[in-house]
Design an enzyme around this catalytic site. Sequence first.
Site, PDB file in Angstrom:
ATOM      1  N   TYR A  95       0.995  -1.234   0.028  1.00  0.00           N
ATOM      2  CA  TYR A  95       0.153   0.038  -0.022  1.00  0.00           C
ATOM      3  C   TYR A  95       1.064   1.314   0.079  1.00  0.00           C
ATOM      4  O   TYR A  95       0.608   2.480  -0.361  1.00  0.00           O
ATOM      5  CB  TYR A  95      -1.010  -0.053   1.128  1.00  0.00           C
ATOM      6  N   GLU A 137      -8.895  -6.667   4.540  1.00  0.00           N
ATOM      7  CA  GLU A 137      -7.753  -7.687   3.751  1.00  0.00           C
ATOM      8  C   GLU A 137      -7.334  -8.634   4.845  1.00  0.00           C
ATOM      9  O   GLU A 137      -7.293  -9.847   4.467  1.00  0.00           O
ATOM     10  CB  GLU A 137      -6.934  -7.246   2.895  1.00  0.00           C
TER      11      GLU A 137
END
Length: 420
Positions: A95, A137
């Site tokens: 990310y 997630e």
Amino acid sequence: MLSPNTIAIIKSTVPVLEVHGTAITRRFYQRLFEAYPELLNLFNQANQKQERQQAALANAVYAAALHIDKLETILPTVRHIAHKHRSLGVTADQYAVVGENLLAAMSDVLGEAATEEILQAWAEAYGIIAGVFIEVEAELYRQAEEVEGGWAGHREFKVERKISESEQVTSFYLTPSDGGQLPVFLPGQYISIKLSIPGEKHTHIRQYSLSDAPGKPYYRITVKREDGISGNPAGKVSNYLHRDVKEGDTLLLSAPAGSFTLKAEDSRPIVLISNGIGLTPMLSMLEALAGEGRDREVFFIHATRCHDDHVQYDRVQELLEGGSKLTVCWSYSELNGGMKQSHALQKQIKPGRIDSDWLREFIPSAGASYYFCGSVPFMREVYQALKAFGVSDEDINYEFFGPAGDLTESEAKPSVGTVT
Ligand SMILES: Cc1cc2nc3c(=O)[nH]c(=O)nc-3n(C[C@H](O)[C@H](O)[C@H](O)COP(=O)(O)OP(=O)(O)OC[C@H]3O[C@@H](n4cnc5c(N)ncnc54)[C@H](O)[C@@H]3O)c2cc1C
Ligand code: HEM
């Protein structure tokens, strides 16, 4: 927590994202692949070439900016994307890389309009948005691994049987090479296959819906061979699976994923609508509903070119004769020679394309839950017809066989019945 000032700055960028969103994400992917070429193993390059992924990411960033002060509004979208990320193996540390390149792309595209203040606000907002994804997630990774028979990453499966369903469609029956258990999945879910094709520089990952009911000793996927049409290259993975993968070969699969699933608590009538290869999740749902033997009313409409292209026709006929409350209609755009001409079959066929007036006659236009999957123009028309009937978004469920597109756009071309 973002400060009110940061929230106001992010919201002030919404009109800019509406106009320049895809230019930003296009630049973002150029930067990302230049800086991290190993990510070419993860991203589908056909989606990049057709700019479907750039559009999907731009829409997601736009929605996040619009709802930055109440991100729970976009939680269903986040969950959909998170399922895809989990099936691909996206990790929390990636990310930061995405954030860094997204901000740099904003700066490249917007130039001086992207002031220090705006970039700082977006850096903060991205941190919050990424945090939501990472948390969702993490939970999906945990579930995939901890469920009975579950696994993390990729597991090797053997192609037990390879069955031709039509000239362009083949089913693969897959069993784990380790002989272990298979987790139960939810009808409508998919797996990702990761392939190394000899002679190709990068790996290719593609999703395939599980096309049989859960609880079988195998997973079945049903794959359409994508021929190169209008000068475009033939599909890499589907052709490789059709041409080169034989019974006894092995494939790498990630655990089942996806939020396009039957809601167990819903007992209202269910309407399933598909065209072309969009049939696959519907088959799983139909099998599961029949297996449960529940007294739930089911309407199933499937559009395909002709009877010869019709995948799993006999099996659905069996389900139909099995006494459940199932109503089926086949829409054939070409009524060709291969079709059996029995009276019973004729009653079940809608010649030509499905249109909104016919749909309104055939399915309940309220008090049901609606599921559809197929080509993008087909899905757009079905969605717009359902909305015109007054069906609320909570009752509408759909799956794109690629990055999500916009179903609210109007489409100039005639499209319902277009086959995937
Ligand atoms: C959730 C989900 C479930 C799915 N379930 C199924 C399923 O059950 N069955 C099934 O068959 N598929 C399914 N798919 C689609 C599947 O994942 C693949 O996208 C499909 O098999 C095509 O992959 P491919 O590698 O053969 O084609 P790709 O190589 O990915 O090409 C895809 C298309 O892009 C075109 N293309 C490629 N390069 C270019 C270019 N340079 N310019 C223009 N066009 C280009 C090709 O001509 C082709 O039509 C699903 C997808 C998703 C997301
Ligand atoms: C907040 C950050 C992110 C957002 C908003 C985001 C958004 C999206 C969206 C909208 C899709 C399309 C999903 C679909 O419609 O099915 C997608 C797919 C994908 N994402 Fe992300 N993503 C983010 C972070 C990441 C990260 C960190 C990675 C890892 C490098 C990643 C890798 C992928 C891949 C590989 C796909 C599939 C692409 C394809 O099939 O072409 N994403 N993402």
